[in-house]
Design a protein around this motif. Structure first.
Motif, PDB file in Angstrom:
ATOM      1  N   SER A  41       0.830  -1.201   0.000  1.00 37.23           N
ATOM      2  CA  SER A  41       0.000   0.000   0.000  1.00 37.23           C
ATOM      3  C   SER A  41       0.867   1.254   0.000  1.00 37.23           C
ATOM      4  O   SER A  41       2.093   1.188   0.187  1.00 37.23           O
ATOM      5  CB  SER A  41      -0.930   0.001   1.215  1.00 37.23           C
ATOM      6  N   TYR A  42       0.229   2.398  -0.214  1.00 38.52           N
ATOM      7  CA  TYR A  42       0.962   3.669  -0.201  1.00 38.52           C
ATOM      8  C   TYR A  42       1.643   3.844   1.146  1.00 38.52           C
ATOM      9  O   TYR A  42       1.012   3.671   2.201  1.00 38.52           O
ATOM     10  CB  TYR A  42      -0.006   4.820  -0.460  1.00 38.52           C
ATOM     11  N   ARG A  44       2.307   5.361   3.972  1.00 47.02           N
ATOM     12  CA  ARG A  44       1.979   6.394   4.953  1.00 47.02           C
ATOM     13  C   ARG A  44       2.734   6.124   6.253  1.00 47.02           C
ATOM     14  O   ARG A  44       3.207   5.010   6.490  1.00 47.02           O
ATOM     15  CB  ARG A  44       0.478   6.408   5.216  1.00 47.02           C
ATOM     16  N   PRO A  45       2.824   7.122   7.147  1.00 46.07           N
ATOM     17  CA  PRO A  45       3.526   6.910   8.426  1.00 46.07           C
ATOM     18  C   PRO A  45       2.979   5.727   9.213  1.00 46.07           C
ATOM     19  O   PRO A  45       3.748   4.983   9.836  1.00 46.07           O
ATOM     20  CB  PRO A  45       3.301   8.230   9.168  1.00 46.07           C
ATOM     21  N   GLU A  46       1.647   5.509   9.189  1.00 47.00           N
ATOM     22  CA  GLU A  46       1.076   4.395   9.950  1.00 47.00           C
ATOM     23  C   GLU A  46       1.503   3.049   9.389  1.00 47.00           C
ATOM     24  O   GLU A  46       1.546   2.050  10.126  1.00 47.00           O
ATOM     25  CB  GLU A  46      -0.450   4.493   9.993  1.00 47.00           C
ATOM     26  N   LEU A  80      10.890   9.207   4.161  1.00 47.41           N
ATOM     27  CA  LEU A  80       9.491   8.932   3.866  1.00 47.41           C
ATOM     28  C   LEU A  80       9.035   9.641   2.592  1.00 47.41           C
ATOM     29  O   LEU A  80       8.359   9.051   1.748  1.00 47.41           O
ATOM     30  CB  LEU A  80       8.603   9.328   5.046  1.00 47.41           C
ATOM     31  N   ARG A  81       9.398  10.915   2.445  1.00 48.13           N
ATOM     32  CA  ARG A  81       8.972  11.634   1.244  1.00 48.13           C
ATOM     33  C   ARG A  81       9.577  11.008  -0.006  1.00 48.13           C
ATOM     34  O   ARG A  81       8.931  10.948  -1.069  1.00 48.13           O
ATOM     35  CB  ARG A  81       9.378  13.109   1.349  1.00 48.13           C
ATOM     36  N   GLN A  84       7.672   7.766  -0.760  1.00 49.60           N
ATOM     37  CA  GLN A  84       6.332   8.085  -1.261  1.00 49.60           C
ATOM     38  C   GLN A  84       6.396   8.527  -2.716  1.00 49.60           C
ATOM     39  O   GLN A  84       5.559   8.133  -3.542  1.00 49.60           O
ATOM     40  CB  GLN A  84       5.692   9.166  -0.394  1.00 49.60           C
ATOM     41  N   TYR A  87       7.023   5.496  -4.858  1.00 50.15           N
ATOM     42  CA  TYR A  87       5.826   4.675  -4.965  1.00 50.15           C
ATOM     43  C   TYR A  87       4.872   5.250  -6.009  1.00 50.15           C
ATOM     44  O   TYR A  87       4.352   4.525  -6.863  1.00 50.15           O
ATOM     45  CB  TYR A  87       5.134   4.587  -3.606  1.00 50.15           C
TER      46      TYR A  87
END
Length: 231
Positions: A41-42, A44-46, A80-81, A84, A87
């Protein structure tokens, strides 16, 4: 006959007939599919926060976490950026690694709409209403359904579109992307070994040798021939 087959009929070229559902270790399959849904999945922080849980869950069902270590390291150790952006580039802006199972079989055609409608009807039969955030054939969505809602109908969705999964797996391996290990793990929950190359996938899907065309990659999903319906 499973629910998807009752909606779409017998498998045509590009998909495969689904054997009777039988899973000797449904808990293991469910954990693998839920883990892969998260990992694909994308980012995300979670998602990053749940990586230790994924590793523990896989270990508890006898899966060596090293099998998905390349992807987990990439998610955990990269900015993270940056991940993302990578992705979005690889899975949203490019069709080379489409996570939409019916795209590999039907491309952007009217026939694909029938398949997407069938996916939605399978979900609704189990009380799952589908929103507009993502298409119903998006692999993480299918995996979560198979893991959390219906192992049997989820198995049918994955196995019928096994050629799509295998083409995605080979494309990710060819381009040295870390998500390949998660797709490999998903394929291991389905019957039989994975095809070794695209020619073997083509035979699995009922085609002859893959078609070459000027201006497109040899195994671009848009090259899959259509059978029946409006193209």
């Amino acid at each position: 006959m499973g629910l998807l087959s009752s909606l779409l009929g017998r498998a045509g070229k590009g998909t495969v007939e689904v054997p009777g559902y039988r899973d000797r270790n449904p808990q293991r399959s469910a954990v693998i599919r839920q883990s892969a849904a998260l990992l694909l999945s994308y980012p995300r922080p979670e998602v990053i926060e749940q990586l230790p849980l994924v590793e523990r869950a896989l270990s508890e069902v006898g899966v060596d976490p090293e099998q998905v270590a390349p992807l987990i390291r990439w998610l955990r150790e990269s900015d993270l950026r940056e991940i993302q952006g990578d992705y979005v580039q690889e899975f949203d802006l490019s069709r080379r690694h489409s996570l939409h199972l019916t795209y590999w079989t039907d491309g952007d055609t009217r026939r694909r709409g029938e398949a997407l409608s069938a996916f939605k009807q399978v979900y609704r039969a189990h009380g799952c209403e589908f929103g507009d955030e993502e298409l119903p054939d998006h692999l993480p969505v299918v995996l979560e359904f198979a893991a959390r809602v219906s192992g049997e109908d989820g198995f049918e969705l994955l196995q019928r579109y096994r050629p799509s999964l295998e083409l995605l797996r080979l494309a990710l391996i060819r381009d040295d992307l870390p998500q390949a290990c998660a797709v490999e793990l998903v394929c291991s929950t389905l019957p039989g070994p994975s095809p070794e190359d695209e020619s073997a996938v083509a035979r699995m899907a009922g085609y002859g040798p893959p078609t070459e065309a000027v201006g497109l990659d040899a195994y671009d999903p848009r090259l899959l021939p259509m059978t029946g319906g409006n193209q």
